[in-house]
Design a protein around this motif. Structure first.
Motif, short mmCIF file in Angstrom:
data_model
loop_
_atom_site.label_atom_id
_atom_site.label_comp_id
_atom_site.label_asym_id
_atom_site.label_seq_id
_atom_site.Cartn_x
_atom_site.Cartn_y
_atom_site.Cartn_z
N ARG A 226 1.02 -0.97 0.00
CA ARG A 226 0.22 -0.08 0.04
C ARG A 226 1.10 0.84 -0.19
O ARG A 226 0.86 2.80 -0.82
CB ARG A 226 -0.86 -0.33 1.38
N ALA A 227 1.65 1.23 1.07
CA ALA A 227 2.89 1.97 0.93
C ALA A 227 3.46 2.60 -0.57
O ALA A 227 4.02 3.78 -0.93
CB ALA A 227 3.89 1.77 1.85
N GLU A 228 4.02 1.59 -1.02
CA GLU A 228 4.42 1.41 -2.88
C GLU A 228 3.71 2.06 -3.39
O GLU A 228 3.74 2.98 -4.95
CB GLU A 228 5.20 0.64 -2.43
N ALA A 229 2.15 1.60 -3.33
CA ALA A 229 1.72 1.80 -4.06
C ALA A 229 0.98 3.48 -3.62
O ALA A 229 0.90 4.25 -5.36
CB ALA A 229 0.42 1.46 -4.05
N LYS A 230 0.95 4.35 -2.65
CA LYS A 230 0.84 6.13 -2.80
C LYS A 230 1.85 6.49 -3.32
O LYS A 230 1.91 7.54 -4.04
CB LYS A 230 0.33 6.03 -1.58
N ARG A 231 3.07 5.93 -3.01
CA ARG A 231 4.10 6.22 -3.65
C ARG A 231 4.32 6.45 -4.95
O ARG A 231 4.34 7.61 -5.70
CB ARG A 231 5.01 5.80 -3.16
N LYS A 232 3.92 5.41 -5.52
CA LYS A 232 3.92 5.44 -6.87
C LYS A 232 2.46 6.38 -7.54
O LYS A 232 2.78 7.09 -8.73
CB LYS A 232 4.27 3.66 -7.82
N ALA A 233 1.40 6.22 -6.78
CA ALA A 233 0.43 7.35 -7.40
C ALA A 233 0.76 8.94 -7.42
O ALA A 233 0.23 9.44 -7.70
CB ALA A 233 -1.02 6.88 -6.87
N GLY A 234 1.26 9.21 -6.42
CA GLY A 234 1.78 10.69 -7.07
C GLY A 234 2.90 10.96 -7.57
O GLY A 234 3.41 12.51 -7.74
#
Length: 137
Positions: free
Chosen positions: A97-105
């Motif tokens: 989830r943290a990686e997905a949030k980072r990639k989304a930005g």
């Protein structure tokens, strides 16, 4: 000498390791109690034995306590399953989830330039100059 020891102790990974060992020892005691108090009697009922330790085979003068081995394997699997489902799986989910949030930005990284792409760019620039009528004299 004391300064080096202090730096060693104050490292984060040493403290984390110490906490993990203490929690692991306490956790192992809980799992062993569950295995000894609940699982071993259930298996003992299946094999008509009072406990897994009573499950033995005598061949000649040697006595093989295969019940103890089964108990140790069950204990190991119980600890491994609980560690996986309580610690590893949630931590992996959290990291995803943290990686997905980072990639989304962030925008997608451009593909790295290779010699082939650079040569194609030069070719296109030369073709544009030729079509525009720009000549060097």
């Amino acid at each position: 000498m004391i300064k080096g020891f202090k730096e060693f102790i104050m490292r984060g990974n040493v403290i984390d390791l110490a906490v993990a060992v203490v929690i692991g020892a306490a956790f192992t005691a809980v799992v062993n109690a569950i295995v000894a108090g609940l699982i071993n009697p259930l298996i003992g009922l299946l094999f008509k034995a009072d406990s897994l330790d009573d499950m033995t085979v005598k061949i000649g003068s040697a006595t093989f306590a295969y019940g103890s081995v089964i108990g140790a394997i069950i204990s190991f699997l119980a600890v491994a399953a609980v560690v996986y489902f309580v610690f590893v799986m949630p931590m992996n989910h959290f990291k995803e989830r943290a990686e997905a949030k980072r990639k989304a930005g962030q925008p997608d990284p451009e593909e790295p330039e290779t010699e082939l792409t650079m040569l194609a760019q030069i070719r296109d620039l030369l073709a544009e100059r030729g079509a525009a009528g720009v000549h060097r004299e």
